[in-house]
Write an enzyme that holds these catalytic residues in place. Structure first.
Site, PDB file in Angstrom:
ATOM      1  N   GLY A  79       0.839  -1.200   0.000  1.00  8.58           N
ATOM      2  CA  GLY A  79       0.000   0.000   0.000  1.00  8.58           C
ATOM      3  C   GLY A  79       0.867   1.241   0.000  1.00  8.58           C
ATOM      4  O   GLY A  79       2.063   1.175   0.330  1.00  8.58           O
ATOM      5  N   CYS A 134       5.989  -0.519   7.457  1.00  7.41           N
ATOM      6  CA  CYS A 134       5.628   0.706   6.739  1.00  7.41           C
ATOM      7  C   CYS A 134       6.831   1.160   5.926  1.00  7.41           C
ATOM      8  O   CYS A 134       7.956   1.160   6.433  1.00  7.41           O
ATOM      9  CB  CYS A 134       5.222   1.792   7.736  1.00  7.41           C
ATOM     10  SG  CYS A 134       4.730   3.340   6.950  1.00  7.41           S
ATOM     11  N   LEU A 135       6.573   1.548   4.690  1.00  4.87           N
ATOM     12  CA  LEU A 135       7.659   2.053   3.843  1.00  4.87           C
ATOM     13  C   LEU A 135       8.270   3.318   4.430  1.00  4.87           C
ATOM     14  O   LEU A 135       9.419   3.649   4.119  1.00  4.87           O
ATOM     15  CB  LEU A 135       7.136   2.323   2.425  1.00  4.87           C
ATOM     16  CG  LEU A 135       6.636   1.075   1.673  1.00  4.87           C
ATOM     17  CD1 LEU A 135       5.960   1.483   0.366  1.00  4.87           C
ATOM     18  CD2 LEU A 135       7.774   0.102   1.420  1.00  4.87           C
ATOM     19  N   HIS A 152      -4.333   1.313   7.933  1.00  4.30           N
ATOM     20  CA  HIS A 152      -2.955   1.823   7.991  1.00  4.30           C
ATOM     21  C   HIS A 152      -2.792   3.020   7.047  1.00  4.30           C
ATOM     22  O   HIS A 152      -2.189   4.034   7.413  1.00  4.30           O
ATOM     23  CB  HIS A 152      -2.009   0.661   7.636  1.00  4.30           C
ATOM     24  CG  HIS A 152      -0.566   1.011   7.493  1.00  4.30           C
ATOM     25  ND1 HIS A 152       0.410   0.500   8.321  1.00  4.30           N
ATOM     26  CD2 HIS A 152       0.089   1.803   6.591  1.00  4.30           C
ATOM     27  CE1 HIS A 152       1.587   0.973   7.953  1.00  4.30           C
ATOM     28  NE2 HIS A 152       1.428   1.757   6.896  1.00  4.30           N
ATOM     29  N   GLU A 153      -3.365   2.905   5.843  1.00  4.55           N
ATOM     30  CA  GLU A 153      -3.242   3.992   4.857  1.00  4.55           C
ATOM     31  C   GLU A 153      -4.086   5.205   5.249  1.00  4.55           C
ATOM     32  O   GLU A 153      -3.646   6.344   5.075  1.00  4.55           O
ATOM     33  CB  GLU A 153      -3.649   3.509   3.453  1.00  4.55           C
ATOM     34  CG  GLU A 153      -2.919   2.287   2.914  1.00  4.55           C
ATOM     35  CD  GLU A 153      -1.405   2.370   2.997  1.00  4.55           C
ATOM     36  OE1 GLU A 153      -0.862   3.472   3.133  1.00  4.55           O
ATOM     37  OE2 GLU A 153      -0.769   1.300   2.949  1.00  4.55           O
TER      38      GLU A 153
HETATM   39  O1  GNR Z   1       4.058  -2.735   2.594  1.00  4.93           O
HETATM   40  C1  GNR Z   1       3.396  -2.616   3.625  1.00  4.93           C
HETATM   41  N1  GNR Z   1       3.096  -3.719   4.358  1.00  4.93           N
HETATM   42  C2  GNR Z   1       2.192  -3.715   5.420  1.00  4.93           C
HETATM   43  C3  GNR Z   1       2.146  -4.833   6.247  1.00  4.93           C
HETATM   44  C4  GNR Z   1       1.248  -4.901   7.289  1.00  4.93           C
HETATM   45  C5  GNR Z   1       0.389  -3.852   7.524  1.00  4.93           C
HETATM   46  C6  GNR Z   1       0.425  -2.721   6.721  1.00  4.93           C
HETATM   47  C7  GNR Z   1       1.318  -2.658   5.669  1.00  4.93           C
HETATM   48  S1  GNR Z   1       1.339  -1.249   4.645  1.00  4.93           S
HETATM   49  C8  GNR Z   1       2.978  -1.269   4.066  1.00  4.93           C
HETATM   50  C9  GNR Z   1       3.178  -0.200   2.990  1.00  4.93           C
HETATM   51  C10 GNR Z   1       2.989   1.161   3.618  1.00  4.93           C
HETATM   52  O2  GNR Z   1       3.793   1.697   4.328  1.00  4.93           O
HETATM   53  N2  GNR Z   1       1.850   1.748   3.407  1.00  4.93           N
HETATM   54  O3  GNR Z   1       1.603   2.943   3.985  1.00  4.93           O
HETATM   55 NI    NI Z   2       2.740   2.967   5.798  1.00  2.00          NI
END
Ligand code: GNR
Ligand code: NI
Length: 168
Positions: A46, A92-93, A134-135
């Site tokens: 995401g 999270c990235l 999360h997003e």
């Molecule tokens: O790549 C992502 N993996 C993930 C794993 C578990 C719960 C949420 C995520 S989102 C993350 C990509 C990201 O940072 N999206 O904002």
């Molecule tokens: Ni994230």
């Protein structure tokens, strides 16, 4: 197409609350394409526009195994359907290299628009439900580390600050 740089915690720009999209035009559709390219390249499941320093309410997600089912959520809104919760080890990235368990509502309804401006409703579960929340947090200036202990958050912040200094 373009790969966009991803902001990393504790960058204060990640705390910006994103504004609703009002124009569903070619500029928006190009941004969505660039966000998908950036997400797949990272790789991530995401990406919220906040993470690429664009403070509009745009999210892209692909939780499919084959990475061939992109989903676009513009101006997303979430309703909780019951009290049930689920736990995921979230990453999270914008917090690269760290994973922590986060408890979130399990059953949600999502209303959003696609890049053409068409409204849709979903009742996702599992990883998609977690990922959308999360997003949406990103669009509201929140990060998954806000859901864990201050002790863990502080430790992650100092490790990432060290990494960022070493990169300069
Ligand atoms: O790549 C992502 N993996 C993930 C794993 C578990 C719960 C949420 C995520 S989102 C993350 C990509 C990201 O940072 N999206 O904002
Ligand atoms: Ni994230």
């Amino acid at each position: 197409m373009a790969l966009l740089p991803i902001l990393e915690f504790p960058d204060p720009r990640l705390r910006t609350v994103a504004k609703p999209v009002t124009q569903f035009d070619d500029t928006l559709r190009q941004l969505v394409r660039d966000m998908l390219e950036t997400m797949y390249d990272a790789p991530g499941i995401g990406l919220a526009a906040t993470q690429i320093n664009v403070h509009k309410r745009i999210v892209v997600i692909d939780v499919s195994e084959e990475k061939n089912q992109p989903q676009v959520f513009i101006n997303p809104e979430i309703d909780l359907l019951d009290e049930s919760t689920c736990e995921y080890d979230e990453g999270c990235l914008s917090v690269p290299g760290f994973f922590e368990t986060v408890i979130r509502p399990a059953k949600i309804r999502v209303k959003a628009f696609n890049e053409k401006g068409e409204a849709f409703t979903l009742e996702p579960d599992g990883l998609l439900a977690t990922c959308i929340q999360h997003e949406l947090d990103h669009l509201n200036g929140k990060l998954f580390v806000d859901h864990i202990s201050l002790f863990k958050r502080t430790r992650i912040r100092s490790k990432l600050e060290k990494k960022h200094k070493a990169e300069k």
